[in-house]
Design an enzyme around this catalytic site. Structure first.
Site, PDB file in Angstrom:
ATOM      1  N   TYR A 114       0.819  -1.222   0.000  1.00 38.25           N
ATOM      2  CA  TYR A 114       0.000   0.000   0.000  1.00 38.25           C
ATOM      3  C   TYR A 114       0.855   1.275   0.000  1.00 38.25           C
ATOM      4  O   TYR A 114       0.438   2.284  -0.584  1.00 38.25           O
ATOM      5  CB  TYR A 114      -1.009  -0.027   1.167  1.00 38.25           C
ATOM      6  CG  TYR A 114      -2.134  -0.989   0.846  1.00 38.25           C
ATOM      7  CD1 TYR A 114      -3.136  -0.626  -0.056  1.00 38.25           C
ATOM      8  CD2 TYR A 114      -2.159  -2.274   1.362  1.00 38.25           C
ATOM      9  CE1 TYR A 114      -4.139  -1.511  -0.409  1.00 38.25           C
ATOM     10  CE2 TYR A 114      -3.166  -3.178   1.016  1.00 38.25           C
ATOM     11  CZ  TYR A 114      -4.154  -2.776   0.127  1.00 38.25           C
ATOM     12  OH  TYR A 114      -5.149  -3.659  -0.238  1.00 38.25           O
ATOM     13  N   GLN A 169     -15.098   1.962  -5.926  1.00 39.91           N
ATOM     14  CA  GLN A 169     -14.373   0.854  -5.290  1.00 39.91           C
ATOM     15  C   GLN A 169     -12.897   1.219  -5.185  1.00 39.91           C
ATOM     16  O   GLN A 169     -12.126   0.504  -4.553  1.00 39.91           O
ATOM     17  CB  GLN A 169     -14.509  -0.418  -6.128  1.00 39.91           C
ATOM     18  CG  GLN A 169     -15.945  -0.912  -6.276  1.00 39.91           C
ATOM     19  CD  GLN A 169     -16.030  -1.985  -7.358  1.00 39.91           C
ATOM     20  OE1 GLN A 169     -15.855  -3.164  -7.097  1.00 39.91           O
ATOM     21  NE2 GLN A 169     -16.314  -1.568  -8.588  1.00 39.91           N
ATOM     22  N   ASN A 170     -12.511   2.318  -5.831  1.00 41.60           N
ATOM     23  CA  ASN A 170     -11.094   2.679  -5.888  1.00 41.60           C
ATOM     24  C   ASN A 170     -10.640   3.301  -4.576  1.00 41.60           C
ATOM     25  O   ASN A 170     -11.361   4.079  -3.959  1.00 41.60           O
ATOM     26  CB  ASN A 170     -10.841   3.657  -7.034  1.00 41.60           C
ATOM     27  CG  ASN A 170     -11.197   3.046  -8.374  1.00 41.60           C
ATOM     28  OD1 ASN A 170     -11.294   1.831  -8.479  1.00 41.60           O
ATOM     29  ND2 ASN A 170     -11.399   3.882  -9.385  1.00 41.60           N
ATOM     30  N   HIS A 196     -14.473   0.787  -0.609  1.00 43.29           N
ATOM     31  CA  HIS A 196     -13.355  -0.086  -0.234  1.00 43.29           C
ATOM     32  C   HIS A 196     -12.251   0.670   0.500  1.00 43.29           C
ATOM     33  O   HIS A 196     -11.126   0.195   0.574  1.00 43.29           O
ATOM     34  CB  HIS A 196     -12.792  -0.794  -1.480  1.00 43.29           C
ATOM     35  CG  HIS A 196     -13.721  -1.826  -2.040  1.00 43.29           C
ATOM     36  ND1 HIS A 196     -13.579  -2.379  -3.295  1.00 43.29           N
ATOM     37  CD2 HIS A 196     -14.821  -2.430  -1.496  1.00 43.29           C
ATOM     38  CE1 HIS A 196     -14.552  -3.266  -3.503  1.00 43.29           C
ATOM     39  NE2 HIS A 196     -15.314  -3.307  -2.436  1.00 43.29           N
ATOM     40  N   CYS A 224      -6.596   2.519  13.102  1.00 46.51           N
ATOM     41  CA  CYS A 224      -6.019   1.769  14.218  1.00 46.51           C
ATOM     42  C   CYS A 224      -6.776   0.465  14.386  1.00 46.51           C
ATOM     43  O   CYS A 224      -7.989   0.477  14.625  1.00 46.51           O
ATOM     44  CB  CYS A 224      -6.076   2.596  15.504  1.00 46.51           C
ATOM     45  SG  CYS A 224      -5.485   1.659  16.931  1.00 46.51           S
ATOM     46  N   CYS A 271      -0.932   4.849  17.270  1.00 50.55           N
ATOM     47  CA  CYS A 271      -2.237   5.487  17.023  1.00 50.55           C
ATOM     48  C   CYS A 271      -2.287   6.807  17.777  1.00 50.55           C
ATOM     49  O   CYS A 271      -1.982   6.846  18.976  1.00 50.55           O
ATOM     50  CB  CYS A 271      -3.350   4.554  17.504  1.00 50.55           C
ATOM     51  SG  CYS A 271      -4.957   5.354  17.596  1.00 50.55           S
ATOM     52  N   CYS A 324      -4.962   6.123  20.845  1.00 44.11           N
ATOM     53  CA  CYS A 324      -4.761   5.165  21.946  1.00 44.11           C
ATOM     54  C   CYS A 324      -3.315   4.690  22.069  1.00 44.11           C
ATOM     55  O   CYS A 324      -3.013   3.896  22.961  1.00 44.11           O
ATOM     56  CB  CYS A 324      -5.703   3.960  21.769  1.00 44.11           C
ATOM     57  SG  CYS A 324      -5.145   2.794  20.489  1.00 44.11           S
TER      58      CYS A 324
END
Ligand code: BJW
Length: 240
Positions: free
Chosen positions: A63, A98-99, A116, A124, A143, A146
């Site tokens: 990603y 959906q992209n 998506h 988190c 995060c 938290c």
């Protein structure tokens, strides 16, 4: 009575589902074309919650690279045509994408659901807090809410519940026109939207480089590149 007769005088409600094909001519890879992402990566390695648990660094690398690529490219004529449709059509226009890229938003689309998720979002895994993703993410990033070191991309993986059903379901039920652009019709629930909208009274339109897997669910098909066909289709809607 059909919805078009019933609401003959009302502005048409248009729902548009987009997929990777609308961003292809901007320079982003699709998934299932011969040179697509799934030819280079196994879904089980990068796009499931189990993959993230097993090897978060590998999933983040996938990603991070796509986030960097998405930041380099620009919206194309198809994204811009949908902005024009939203601005000039007298009825409601909803884009369900959906992209995970941000090309619709950068073009200027406003009524937009990222079913998506988004490359530009961080989530988190421990507390569900969301925040803007830095260019490079790591599972050990704390995060901001938290402090847990369980940061993941805000992406809907296989087996997870897509976002936006509370907006999408009523929009499909009320749609006069449902158009799917640049999506192969292989991933559910999005692949079922055309059939669903048709059963509830919408006219269905497909704009794709090749007939999609769910091609039989469409009343109208325009086969060719999105940058050419989407502006023409928008023009035809606005000039009726
Ligand atoms: C051009 C072009 C140009 C090229 N111009 N066109 C029912 C039956 C069977 C299975 C299931 C089912 N329901 C659920 C499932 C399981 C599963 C699923 O669908 N599996 C299938 C593989 C069978 N679905 C899920 O797990 C989903 N969750 C779910 O259903 O939860 C249950 C639930 C449902 C409803 C309510 C509540 C709970 C989650 C799915 C998550 C999908 N995630 C991915 C990866 C993450 C995002 C990312 O990394 O980007 O999303 S998979 C990948 O596929 C990505 C895409 O968004 C998605 C769709 O792909 P898309 O956009 O169609 O791309 P391609 O490459 O397939 O097609 C591109 C098309 O463009 C091609 O046709 C080209 O020809 C065309 N094209 N250039 C025009 N220039």
């Amino acid at each position: 009575m059909s919805r078009s007769v019933e609401h003959a005088m009302a502005p048409e409600k248009i729902v548009i589902l987009t997929g990777a094909g609308i961003s292809a001519e901007s320079g982003l890879s699709t998934f299932r074309d011969a040179d697509g992402l799934w030819a280079q990566h196994r879904i089980e390695d990068v796009a499931t919650p189990e993959a993230f648990q097993r090897d978060p660094a590998r999933v983040h690398a996938f990603y991070n690279a796509r986030r960097a690529k998405a930041a380099e490219v620009m919206p194309n004529a198809a994204h811009h045509a949908l902005v024009r449709l939203e601005a000039e059509h007298p009825g409601a226009v909803l884009i369900i994408t959906q992209n995970v890229d941000d090309l619709h938003a950068r073009a200027g689309s406003r009524n937009l659901v990222h079913m998506h998720g988004r490359l530009m979002g961080a989530l988190c895994h421990a507390c569900g807090h969301r925040w803007p993703a830095p260019p490079e993410m790591h599972a050990t990033d704390p995060c901001p809410a938290c402090s847990a070191a369980q940061t993941r991309p805000d992406i809907v993986w296989f087996g997870e519940t897509p976002y936006g059903a509370e907006v999408i379901d009523p929009a499909l039920a009320a749609a006069d026109i449902f158009a799917a652009i640049g999506t192969s019709g292989n991933v559910y629930p999005a692949a079922a939207y055309a059939q669903h909208a048709a059963r509830l009274g919408a006219r269905t339109v497909q704009i794709n480089l090749e007939p999609a897997s769910n091609a039989r669910d469409f009343d109208e098909s325009h086969i060719g590149p999105a940058t050419e066909l989407v502006p023409k289709w928008v023009e035809s809607i606005l000039n009726r």
